[in-house]
Write an enzyme that holds these catalytic residues in place. Structure first.
Site, PDB file in Angstrom:
ATOM      1  N   CYS A  69    -111.636  -4.925  54.838  1.00 49.04           N
ATOM      2  CA  CYS A  69    -111.530  -3.489  54.552  1.00 49.04           C
ATOM      3  C   CYS A  69    -112.629  -3.034  53.590  1.00 49.04           C
ATOM      4  CB  CYS A  69    -110.139  -3.233  53.967  1.00 49.04           C
ATOM      5  SG  CYS A  69    -109.899  -1.622  53.222  1.00 49.04           S
ATOM      6  N   CYS A  72    -111.362  -1.346  50.445  1.00 48.82           N
ATOM      7  CA  CYS A  72    -110.761  -2.369  49.568  1.00 48.82           C
ATOM      8  C   CYS A  72    -111.849  -3.058  48.751  1.00 48.82           C
ATOM      9  CB  CYS A  72    -110.006  -3.404  50.385  1.00 48.82           C
ATOM     10  SG  CYS A  72    -108.584  -2.748  51.286  1.00 48.82           S
TER      11      CYS A  72
END
Length: 149
Positions: A69, A72
């Protein structure tokens, strides 16, 4: 008599009692003798997270994330700075949703990063997406014990 807080060791998950007024001094785990606070987020699996959630008197600031991600990865250094600056008033935890899908499902996570604040085993705040350090600091200010000057 001073209030003692239960602090779960980030290394062995032993539960330690630490006087609230000595929280800023850190301390060592009575079981494994490692530092109770490292100034770094603690990566936990579901079982270890359950122990911290059930036994810790400190707020838990949790980043649900995944390695693939992009947002992230953008959140990671912000979360690390917050952990370094705000421990020992809160425990900063990272949960990999790919390795722990049951936790992601339990907390209804539909997008990551997903940030949660827990106090007393209950969700007190949550946000999806990248947050700024100021928001994490605000959560700690609202839910954490005050440190002695």
């Amino acid at each position: 008599m001073t209030e003692a807080l239960h602090v779960v060791c980030p290394h062995c998950d032993g539960v330690n009692r630490l006087p609230a007024e000595r929280l800023a001094e850190g301390g060592k785990c009575g079981r494994c003798k490692n530092a109770l606070f490292t100034g770094e987020p603690v990566a936990l699996d579901a079982a270890r997270f359950e122990r911290h959630l059930a036994k810790s008197d400190l707020p838990l600031i949790v980043d649900f994330w995944a390695a693939w991600c992009g947002p992230c990865r953008a959140m990671a250094p912000i979360f690390e700075r917050a952990a370094k600056g705000l421990e020992p008033r809160a425990r900063f935890i990272k949960i990999d949703v790919d390795a722990n899908p049951e936790l992601a499902q339990r907390y209804g996570i539909q997008g990551i990063p997903a940030l949660f604040a827990f106090q007393g085993g209950k969700i007190t705040a949550r946000q999806s997406g990248v947050a700024q350090e100021a928001q994490l600091r605000g959560w700690v200010e609202r839910f954490a014990p005050k440190l002695a000057a």
